[in-house]
Design a protein around this motif. Structure first.
Motif, PDB file in Angstrom:
ATOM      1  N   ASP A   1      40.492  51.299  52.580  1.00 46.06           N
ATOM      2  CA  ASP A   1      40.569  52.313  51.535  1.00 46.06           C
ATOM      3  C   ASP A   1      41.821  52.105  50.680  1.00 46.06           C
ATOM      4  N   CYS A   2      42.944  51.733  51.350  1.00 43.30           N
ATOM      5  CA  CYS A   2      44.191  51.498  50.612  1.00 43.30           C
ATOM      6  C   CYS A   2      44.045  50.313  49.666  1.00 43.30           C
ATOM      7  N   CYS A   3      43.465  49.216  50.166  1.00 45.49           N
ATOM      8  CA  CYS A   3      43.282  48.025  49.321  1.00 45.49           C
ATOM      9  C   CYS A   3      42.304  48.303  48.177  1.00 45.49           C
ATOM     10  N   TYR A   4      41.273  49.106  48.433  1.00 47.82           N
ATOM     11  CA  TYR A   4      40.316  49.455  47.375  1.00 47.82           C
ATOM     12  C   TYR A   4      41.008  50.271  46.286  1.00 47.82           C
ATOM     13  N   GLY A   5      41.882  51.207  46.715  1.00 46.24           N
ATOM     14  CA  GLY A   5      42.620  52.011  45.735  1.00 46.24           C
ATOM     15  C   GLY A   5      43.567  51.161  44.905  1.00 46.24           C
ATOM     16  N   ILE A   6      44.171  50.139  45.524  1.00 47.39           N
ATOM     17  CA  ILE A   6      45.071  49.246  44.787  1.00 47.39           C
ATOM     18  C   ILE A   6      44.298  48.420  43.770  1.00 47.39           C
ATOM     19  N   LYS A   7      43.142  47.910  44.192  1.00 44.90           N
ATOM     20  CA  LYS A   7      42.409  46.949  43.376  1.00 44.90           C
ATOM     21  C   LYS A   7      41.572  47.608  42.282  1.00 44.90           C
TER      22      LYS A   7
ATOM     23  N   GLU B   1      41.172  51.479  41.789  1.00 44.51           N
ATOM     24  CA  GLU B   1      41.395  52.861  41.387  1.00 44.51           C
ATOM     25  C   GLU B   1      42.783  53.107  40.785  1.00 44.51           C
ATOM     26  N   GLY B   2      43.606  52.093  40.711  1.00 43.92           N
ATOM     27  CA  GLY B   2      44.922  52.244  40.104  1.00 43.92           C
ATOM     28  C   GLY B   2      45.829  53.226  40.822  1.00 43.92           C
ATOM     29  N   LYS B   3      45.699  53.320  42.131  1.00 46.74           N
ATOM     30  CA  LYS B   3      46.508  54.272  42.891  1.00 46.74           C
ATOM     31  C   LYS B   3      47.847  53.693  43.330  1.00 46.74           C
ATOM     32  N   ALA B   4      48.194  52.562  42.763  1.00 42.78           N
ATOM     33  CA  ALA B   4      49.491  51.942  43.063  1.00 42.78           C
ATOM     34  C   ALA B   4      49.951  51.203  41.816  1.00 42.78           C
TER      35      ALA B   4
END
Length: 679
Positions: free
Chosen positions: A487-493, A495-498
Motif C-alpha cells: 500500500d505504501c509503494c502504491y501510494g508513492i508510485k 497517489e502522490g502521497k510522498a
C-alpha cells in the motif's frame, strides 16, 4: 652588573646540569591507552650501565644469557667457544672451556644443583657440566623412531624444568621443541609446542602441486621453528618464534597448548624472560623491549635500535635476557657484545607493588600504591583498572565505575554498573511500583472523564489538523511501510502521497538518530572513542553511499525494464528506513541502562531492525518495478556489483587526478626554481 653576571652563571650551571639528564634517556616509554593505542608514559626502566669487559675478557657473538640459582649470570660466548660466569656487577667469576666438545655453544642454562647445560648447534649435542666445569653428561640426537631419521637435531637453546626434563630448541626442526627425560640414557618424550602453519586456499593448492623440497623453502607452507625458550616457576614454557603474528610469543601448558595471546606484540621477537611473579619481558629485532603482565596485557614498551652511537639503552640484536628479583633487566646483545643493565624507576616499582598486592588478594593494601601511581599519571590505564578492581571488591561501586570508565575497562564497568543498578532497584522498587500504579490510574481516570465530558476533543482536533498538513502527512506515510509495504509503494508510485521533501526529511531524521546512537550510546555499547566526533564525515559517507546505491539501482532497473521512476526509488529508498527510525530510540535508551549480561536485547534489536529493513528493500524494488521475487534478487546483486565498479572507477579517477596535480605542481616548482636562480 655583578648581579647580572651571577644570574647568567647560575643559569649556565643549571643548563649544564639539565642537558646530561635529558640526554641520558635514549628512548621513550609507551603503554596501552584506553582504546588499546600506544601512549607515552613515564620512563619505566632507566639504563644504568653497559658491561662489555669482564675482567680482561670480552665477548664475541654471544648468543644466550641466563641467571643461575647462585644469582650469577651465565653467558654463552659463542664466538669465543666458552661459557662465562660473571657477577651481576660484571666481575668475572670463572669461564668454562672445552676445546674438545665446544664448537658453537649458543645456549646455556643452570639447574638447581648448579649443573650447567650447554646447547651446541655444530656439535649437535647438549652438554652438561658440573659447577666446577667437568663434563658429566651428553645428550645427542634421540634414536627413538618418533623423532624422525631426517629431523634435524641442532640444539640452539635449552631449559630444564623442576623434574629435570629438557626442552631443546633445535634449529630448523619444525616439529616443535624437543622434550627429553633425564631417566636412563635420556628418553625422548616427544615434540612439544609445535607451531601451526597458516593454511589458506593458496597454500592448499601449493601443497597439492609442489614437492616437499619446494615446499620447505616457502614461507607459510611449513611451520616455523621455535627460536628461543624459557620456563617459569610453575613449569610453564615460553616459546619465541621469529614471526610478526600471535605465534611470536606463546605460553605453553603441560599439553603444549598456548595459554597466552598478548594484546600487543612486536615484530620478530628474539628473547623472552619471566619473573617469579609471572611478569613477561620480550625483546625484538627493532631494539624494543616489551613488558607484559602475567595475563598477557602489555604494560610497557621501551628501548630503541642502536644507530651506531652505542648509547646505553639502545640495542641491535638481543639474543638473551634475564630479570632478577628486583625487576632489574640484564640484556645481552650479540652485535654490540655487551650486557646492558636497566633498572625500574620509582613509578614502575609502585606499579609492580600494586600488582603484587592485588594478585595476592590484598585489595585494600593495593589502593595506596595505585593511588600514588594515579597521582603520578592520572591517565595510566592499569592504575585506574587496579583501583577500580580494589574499590569494586570493597563495595564502592560508584567510585569503581568511574575508575573503570577512565581505564576503558568495559567488563569491569559492566560489573560495577550491574551492582549499582541492583542496589538502586532494591532501594526504589516500592517507589517505582507506586509511580506505575499512579500513572495507570491517571490514564484510566482521564479516559473515563474524557468519555463523559470530551475535554480532550480540542487536542484531537489539533492532532488531526497537524496530520493534515502536507509535509507531515507525506512524512508519516513512511510508517505505512511497516504495516502494508504494498500500500505504501502504491501510494508513492500512483497517489502522490510522498515527495522528495518528505523523503529528505526521513533521511535527515534517520541520520540524526544514527549520529546520536553512534556518539551518545551507553559506554558499554559505544563503538567510537570517547570525545571523538566526525559528524561531517558521517554526513558525507551516509548520504554519498545512499545516493550512489539509489542511482545504481535506478540504472540497473532501467536496463532491466523496471517500471519505477527515479523519484519512486528515491522516496522508496528513504521510506524503507522506517524500522530503523522506530527502533533506534529504543536501542539508544537500552544501551544506557543495560549491562553486558543483557546485551542480548541490543543484539535482538539490531537483528530485527536491519533484517526488517533488508526485507523492505526487496519488497520496495519488487512492488515499484512489478518484478518477481527471483528477478528482484538478481537486481539487488547487479546493483551491488555496479556500486563496486563505480567505486573502483572513482578511485582510479582520484588517483589519476592526484598524479596530474602532483605533476603540474612539480613542473611549476621547477620553473619557479629556475627563474629565481637565473634572476
Amino acid at each position: 652588573m655583578k648581579k647580572r653576571i651571577a644570574a647568567l652563571l647560575l643559569l649556565l650551571a643549571l643548563l649544564l646540569q639539565t642537558v646530561p639528564a635529558l640526554a641520558k634517556m635514549p628512548y621513550k616509554t609507551f603503554t596501552l591507552g584506553v582504546n588499546k593505542e600506544l601512549v607515552e608514559t613515564q620512563t619505566a626502566y632507566e639504563p644504568v650501565r653497559s658491561m662489555t669487559r669482564f675482567g680482561e675478557e670480552t665477548l664475541k657473538d654471544p648468543q644466550d644469557l641466563r641467571m643461575g640459582p647462585d644469582g650469577n649470570l651465565y653467558i654463552a660466548d659463542t664466538g669465543n667457544k666458552r661459557i662465562l660466569v660473571v657477577s651481576r656487577e660484571g666481575e668475572l667469576i670463572r669461564e668454562i672451556k672445552d676445546k674438545k666438545n665446544f664448537k658453537t655453544p649458543s645456549g646455556v642454562n643452570v639447574d638447581a644443583q648448579g649443573n650447567i647445560y650447554v646447547a651446541d648447534e655444530s656439535a649437535r649435542a647438549v652438554l652438561v657440566y658440573s659447577p666446577e666445569g667437568e663434563l658429566i653428561r651428553t645428550w645427542q640426537k634421540p634414536t627413538h623412531p618418533l623423532f624422525g631419521e631426517t629431523a634435524p637435531y641442532k640444539p640452539r637453546k635449552v631449559v630444564i624444568d623442576k623434574r629435570g626434563n629438557l626442552y631443546i630448541c633445535s634449529k630448523g626442526n619444525t616439529n616443535g621443541i624437543v622434550q627429553i627425560s633425564p631417566a636412563g640414557e635420556g628418553e625422548f618424550l616427544g615434540y612439544y609446542g609445535a607451531n601451526e602453519s597458516n593454511v589458506t586456499l593458496l597454500t592448499a593448492i601449493k601443497k597439492a602441486v609442489f614437492t616437499d623440497e619446494q615446499l620447505s623453502s616457502m614461507a607459510g607452507i611449513v611451520p616455523i621453528s621455535v627460536e628461543n625458550v624459557c620456563i617459569d616457576e610453575k613449569g610453564m614454557v615460553y616459546a619465541v618464534s621469529q614471526t610478526n603474528d600471535t605465534r611470536s610469543l606463546r605460553r605453553l601448558n603441560v599439553a603444549g597448548r598456548n595459554t597466552l595471546i598478548p594484546d600487543y606484540w612486536t615484530e620478530l621477537t628474539t628473547a623472552v624472560a619471566v619473573t617469579e611473579e609471572g611478569s613477561i619481558f620480550t625483546a625484538n629485532a627493532n631494539g624494543r623491549i616489551v613488558e607484559y603482565t602475567s595475563e598477557g596485557d602489555m604494560l610497557f614498551v621501551f628501548g630503541a635500535f642502536d644507530k651506531g652511537d652505542q648509547r646505553v639503552g639502545t640495542f641491535k640484536s638481543v639474543t638473551g635476557m634475564v630479570v632478577d628479583e628486583e625487576y632489574r633487566l640484564y640484556v645481552l646483545d650479540s652485535v654490540l657484545c655487551s650486557v646492558q643493565v636497566l633498572e625500574p624507576t620509582e613509578f614502575t616499582n609502585l606499579v609492580h607493588q600494586a600488582f603484587a598486592l592485588f594478585q595476592d588478594g590484598k585489595y585494600a593494601e593495593s589502593k595506596a600504591p595505585w593511588a600514588e601511581v594515579q597521582r603520578m599519571n592520572s591517565l595510566f590505564t592499569y592504575a585506574n583498572t587496579g583501583m577500580g578492581e580494589a574499590l569494586y571488591r570493597e563495595g564502592e561501586y560508584a567510585e569503581a565505575l568511574q575508575n573503570f570508565r577512565n581505564s576503558g575497562n568495559k567488563q569491569g564497568y559492566s560489573d560495577a554498573f550491574w551492582e549499582l543498578r541492583s542496589n538502586w532497584l532494591h532501594t526504589n522498587v516500592g517507589t517505582i511500583l507506586i509511580v506505575l500504579i499512579a500513572l495507570f490510574a491517571v490514564a484510566r481516570i482521564t479516559k473515563l472523564v474524557n468519555k463523559k465530558t470530551g475535554f480532550l476533543k480540542p487536542l484531537g482536533r489539533l492532532k488531526k489538523k497537524i496530520a493534515d498538513v502536507g509535509i507531515v502527512s507525506r512524512t508519516c506515510w513512511a510508517f505505512r511501510m511497516l504495516k502494508n509495504p504494498y500500500d505504501c509503494c502504491y501510494g508513492i508510485k500512483h497517489e502522490g502521497k510522498a515527495s522528495f521533501l518528505s523523503a529528505a526529511l526521513i533521511l535527515l531524521i534517520y541520520f540524526v538518530l544514527s549520529v546520536v546512537s553512534k556518539y551518545y550510546s551507553g559506554f558499554l555499547f559505544k563503538t567510537v572513542q570517547e570525545g571523538q566526533f566526525e559528524v561531517l564525515t558521517d554526513f558525507i559517507t551516509f548520504f554519498g553511499a545512499w545516493l550512489l546505491l539509489v542511482i545504481c539501482c535506478y540504472l540497473v532497473c532501467t536496463i532491466k525494464d523496471g517500471e519505477a521512476r527515479f523519484r519512486d526509488l528515491f522516496i522508496g529508498a528513504a521510506y524503507i528506513l522506517a524500522p530503523l527510525i522506530l527502533l533506534l530510540p529504543i536501542r539508544i535508551l537500552l544501551t544506557n541502562v543495560l549491562t553486558f549480561n543483557e546485551s542480548f536485547f541490543i543484539t535482538l534489536i539490531d537483528v530485527v531492525s536491519y533484517g526488517w529493513t533488508g526485507i523492505l528493500i526487496l519488497v520496495m524494488i519488487m512492488y515499484l518495478n512489478d518484478y518477481s521475487f527471483k528477478r528482484t534478487l538478481s537486481i539487488v546483486i547487479l546493483t551491488l556489483f555496479t556500486v563496486l565498479v563505480t567505486v573502483a572507477l572513482l578511485f582510479v579517477i582520484y588517483v589519476l587526478i592526484t598524479q596530474l596535480v602532483n605533476f603540474i605542481s612539480g613542473i611549476y616548482g621547477e620553473v619557479v626554481y629556475r627563474f629565481v636562480r637565473r634572476t
